[in-house]
Design an enzyme around this catalytic site. Structure first.
Site, PDB file in Angstrom:
ATOM      1  N   HIS A  71      69.546  49.301 -17.798  1.00  0.00           N
ATOM      2  CA  HIS A  71      69.309  48.683 -16.487  1.00  0.00           C
ATOM      3  C   HIS A  71      69.768  47.229 -16.459  1.00  0.00           C
ATOM      4  O   HIS A  71      69.745  46.594 -15.406  1.00  0.00           O
ATOM      5  CB  HIS A  71      67.853  48.843 -16.039  1.00  0.00           C
ATOM      6  N   ASP A 120      67.383  54.400 -21.086  1.00  0.00           N
ATOM      7  CA  ASP A 120      67.623  52.993 -20.749  1.00  0.00           C
ATOM      8  C   ASP A 120      68.153  52.265 -21.988  1.00  0.00           C
ATOM      9  O   ASP A 120      67.444  51.500 -22.643  1.00  0.00           O
ATOM     10  CB  ASP A 120      66.316  52.372 -20.243  1.00  0.00           C
ATOM     11  N   SER A 218      63.807  42.242 -20.716  1.00  0.00           N
ATOM     12  CA  SER A 218      64.478  43.529 -20.802  1.00  0.00           C
ATOM     13  C   SER A 218      65.609  43.525 -21.804  1.00  0.00           C
ATOM     14  O   SER A 218      66.357  42.554 -21.899  1.00  0.00           O
ATOM     15  CB  SER A 218      65.074  43.899 -19.444  1.00  0.00           C
TER      16      SER A 218
END
Ligand SMILES: *[C@@H]1O[C@H](CO)[C@@H](O)[C@H](O)[C@H]1NC(C)=O
Ligand SMILES: *[C@@H]1O[C@H](CO)[C@@H](O)[C@H](O)[C@H]1NC(C)=O
Ligand SMILES: *[C@@H]1O[C@H](CO)[C@@H](O)[C@H](O)[C@H]1NC(C)=O
Length: 274
Positions: A71, A120, A218
Site C-alpha cells: 500500500h 501487503d 507502514s
C-alpha cells in the site's frame, strides 16, 4: 499503517497523500539509540531539491533492495522521483551517515486490494547499491519463512510515523508490542472478519491500546524473537484502540519464495540480527 477501511474516517488516502500530511510516529514508544537499526529506511518523494515528508518505512534486505508494504506504492508525477533514505536518524537535519538512494522500480506482489488488505508486500529496487557500513546494513530475511509466532511473544517495531494524532516527530522511534493470537484478532469484538485476518497476517499490540505503530510507520519491519517477522500494514483509525491492534504482513514462506524469485538471489538466514 493504514487504518482499517471499516472504521469511519479512515483512509488509505492518508498514506497515499502522506507527503502532504504532517506526521509520523510510533505510539507509546521511545527514541531509538541512533543507528542501532541500520537496516531502517524511510521513503520519500522528491522533486528537484525539494524533499517531501516521508510517507512510509522499509527495511534494506540486500544492498539493492528494500522491502516495504504494497500500500506504500506511490504514483510519481513527472519531475518527481522516490528515494529511500538509509543511515538516517533525525528527519530535521542532514546527517553525514545518510545515503539517499533513488528508487527505480516499485514491485508489489500483486495489485494491492484495500478491501481485503491481503498481500501487503512490495519490493523497491534501488538505482545504486547501498554502501554497507556502521550506519547502513541489511536485515536478513527468515530463510524458510515464518509460519506463525506464539501469542504473547514480545516484538518491536520502529518508524518515523506519528507519535500522536497531531504531533510531528523527527527521530526514529521504537515500541515493544506483543503478538495477539489470530483467532482473537479476527473475532467479533476485534476485526470481526472485516477484513479477515488471514494466516499471512500477524496482529500485535498492547492490551490497553497504548503502544502501536501508526500512520507513516507502514512498510517498516516487525522484529520478533530477533527475527524479521512482519511488515507494518494496517490498524484502527487512531492507532490506539485495543480492539483494533496493529496488523502486519507475516513473512511466510510464500513471501520469502516470491522475494527470492524477484531478486534472483539466495538469501542468508538470520538467526543473529544484531
Ligand atoms: C481502494 O481502492 C480502490 C480501487 O483501486 C480505489 O478506487 C479507492 O479509492 C481506494 N480507497 C481508498 C480508501 O484508498
Ligand atoms: C506537540 O504539539 C504541542 C502543541 O502544538 C507543542 O507545544 C509541542 O511542542 C509539540 N511537540 C513536539 C515534539 O513537536
Ligand atoms: C475469521 O472469521 C471468519 C468469520 O468468523 C471465519 O469465517 C474465518 O475463517 C476466520 N479466519 C481465520 C483465518 O481464522
Amino acid at each position: 499503517m493504514t487504518p482499517s477501511l471499516y472504521n469511519p474516517l479512515v483512509l488509505l488516502i492518508v498514506i497515499i497523500l502522506a507527503p502532504a500530511y504532517p506526521g509520523a510516529k510510533i505510539i507509546g514508544g521511545h527514541e531509538v539509540k541512533p543507528h542501532s537499526r541500520p537496516y531502517m529506511a524511510y521513503l520519500q518523494l522528491r522533486k528537484g531539491s525539494k524533499l517531501f515528508v516521508p510517507y512510509c518505512g522499509g527495511a534494506l534486505i540486500t544492498p539493492k533492495w528494500v522491502l516495504t508494504a504494497a500500500h506504500c506504492e506511490m504514483p510519481i508525477a513527472s519531475g518527481q522521483f522516490l528515494q529511500a533514505v538509509l543511515g538516517g536518524h533525525s528527519l530535521s537535519k542532514y546527517e553525514k551517515s545518510e545515503q539517499r538512494l533513488r528508487i527505480i522500480k516499485q514491485i508489489p506482489i500483486t495489485k494491492f486490494n484495500n478491501r481485503t488488505m491481503k498481500d501487503d508486500i512490495m519490493l523497491l529496487q534501488l538505482k545504486t547499491a547501498a554502501k554497507i557500513n556502521q550506519y547502513v546494513n541489511v536485515l536478513n530475511l527468515p530463510k524458510g519463512g515464518i509460519n506463525d509466532m506464539k501469542s504473547g511473544t514480545t516484538c518491536t517495531v520502529a518508524g518515523w510515523g506519528k507519535t500522536k494524532i497531531s504531533n510531528y516527530s523527527y527521530t526514529l522511534q521504537e515500541v515493544e508490542v506483543k503478538v495477539i493470537d489470530r483467532r482473537t484478532c479476527n473475532s467479533t469484538y476485534y476485526y470481526n472478519n472485516r477484513p479477515e485476518i488471514t494466516k499471512d497476517m500477524i496482529c500485535v499490540g498492547d492490551s490497553k491500546g497504548r503502544r502501536n505503530a501508526c500512520y507513516g510507520d507502514s512498510g517498516g519491519p516487525l522484529i520478533c524473537d530477533k527475527k524479521y517477522t512482519g511488515i507494518v500494514s494496517f490498524g484502527g483509525k487512531d492507532c490506539t484502540d485495543p480492539q483494533k491492534p496493529g496488523v502486519f504482513t507475516l513473512l511466510t514462506k510464500k513471501y520469502i519464495d516470491w522475494i527470492r524469485s524477484v531478486i534472483g538471489l539466495p538469501l542468508k538466514d538470520a538467526e543473529e540480527l544484531y
